[in-house]
Design an enzyme around this catalytic site. Sequence first.
Site, PDB file in Angstrom:
ATOM      1  N   LYS A 277       0.848  -1.198   0.000  1.00 48.24           N
ATOM      2  CA  LYS A 277       0.000   0.000   0.000  1.00 48.24           C
ATOM      3  C   LYS A 277       0.877   1.239   0.000  1.00 48.24           C
ATOM      4  O   LYS A 277       1.910   1.293   0.685  1.00 48.24           O
ATOM      5  CB  LYS A 277      -0.892   0.013   1.259  1.00 48.24           C
ATOM      6  CG  LYS A 277      -2.167   0.828   1.106  1.00 48.24           C
ATOM      7  CD  LYS A 277      -3.175   0.107   0.251  1.00 48.24           C
ATOM      8  CE  LYS A 277      -4.584   0.693   0.399  1.00 48.24           C
ATOM      9  NZ  LYS A 277      -5.562  -0.024  -0.449  1.00 48.24           N
TER      10      LYS A 277
ATOM     11  N   THR B 201      -3.955  -5.426   0.678  1.00 51.18           N
ATOM     12  CA  THR B 201      -3.291  -4.130   0.838  1.00 51.18           C
ATOM     13  C   THR B 201      -4.057  -3.240   1.821  1.00 51.18           C
ATOM     14  O   THR B 201      -3.471  -2.370   2.459  1.00 51.18           O
ATOM     15  CB  THR B 201      -3.147  -3.417  -0.519  1.00 51.18           C
ATOM     16  OG1 THR B 201      -4.438  -3.110  -1.055  1.00 51.18           O
ATOM     17  CG2 THR B 201      -2.377  -4.277  -1.500  1.00 51.18           C
TER      18      THR B 201
ATOM     19  N   HIS C  47      19.022  26.986 -12.576  1.00 51.55           N
ATOM     20  CA  HIS C  47      19.686  28.156 -13.145  1.00 51.55           C
ATOM     21  C   HIS C  47      18.908  29.446 -12.884  1.00 51.55           C
ATOM     22  O   HIS C  47      17.668  29.465 -12.904  1.00 51.55           O
ATOM     23  CB  HIS C  47      19.861  27.969 -14.648  1.00 51.55           C
ATOM     24  CG  HIS C  47      20.595  26.714 -15.007  1.00 51.55           C
ATOM     25  ND1 HIS C  47      21.920  26.520 -14.722  1.00 51.55           N
ATOM     26  CD2 HIS C  47      20.174  25.578 -15.630  1.00 51.55           C
ATOM     27  CE1 HIS C  47      22.297  25.328 -15.159  1.00 51.55           C
ATOM     28  NE2 HIS C  47      21.251  24.730 -15.695  1.00 51.55           N
TER      29      HIS C  47
END
Length: 320
Positions: free
Chosen positions: A13, A75, A286
């Site tokens: 899970k 799960t 940058h």
Amino acid sequence: MSQFQLGLNSYGKDRVRLVKVTRGDKNDRNMHYVEQLSVKILLENFSAEDVAADSRLRCAEPVYQNGDNSIVIATDTCKNTVYCVASTNEFGSIEEFGILIGKHFMKEYPTIVKSINIEILQDVWQRLEGKDSSGRVAPHKHAFQRVGPCKPYTVVTVSQQLGKSSPPPLSVSVKSGLRSLELLKTAQSGFSGFYRDRYTSLGESADRLLGTSLSAEWTFPPSPKALPYLAIRKAAVQALVNTFCGPSDRGEFSPSVQQTLYKMGEAVLTACPAVSAVRLLMPNIHNIPFPLDPYGLTNADRTGSPFIFFPIDEPHGSIQ
């Protein structure tokens, strides 16, 4: 029986969100503490080779090849376990919580789960300060502010060491770190002397802005005793930041992100003897000087250096 061999597999899970509030401590019963975590659990079953060596074990092949779910830990059960382990245990760090979850699964399902991987990402809530009812500035007992975007995390793996004894001993490995530690310095950074060919357009710079969103991970060697994970994290972060910045009055020149990254890794290993290895990822975010000339303006301050920039994060340099 399938003619093909089942490869590496796991299930579990992800993004199990948990908030735990602890009310009171040994010094102040009215002081509250809050932790917010996101937990990912992945279970690995035994292989056919493991079962051939020990018939008590159950392998994953029937699950994937025949649809036999008799050894599948739902799960949803993994999700519920996170909340139940959090409710029945005290823990001082996300590493300790991960180890508790891992040992629970190993104890509960010794013939089904060979290994479990637990990843925990922590949202940081910082206690607020303010005036109390008597006018004195003090830490608030139950109010917090979320701090970000930097988030600590840990990856804990608990495995059975088969063939050594019965029951088999457990192996515990821990990696910890942080994601999105955003750092910027406006001086003491340059990049020159790099390899040039017909496709090179980048100009050399002796003075540029250096910005990054650092991801760092440090590995702990196997240890039979609990480690001071929070203190180690604090020391590691301080070492990373101090090395990136340099002394507060003059800084430290960075000839490249690569060199700065290496120095930061050295600093963590020096400051944290309990750490065996460090991995750093430093994207070079940058900041490009904005061309003001078309508008009749000069992008230079009293030092002659540009002072108006536009930041870009795509594409960015990726150094690790």
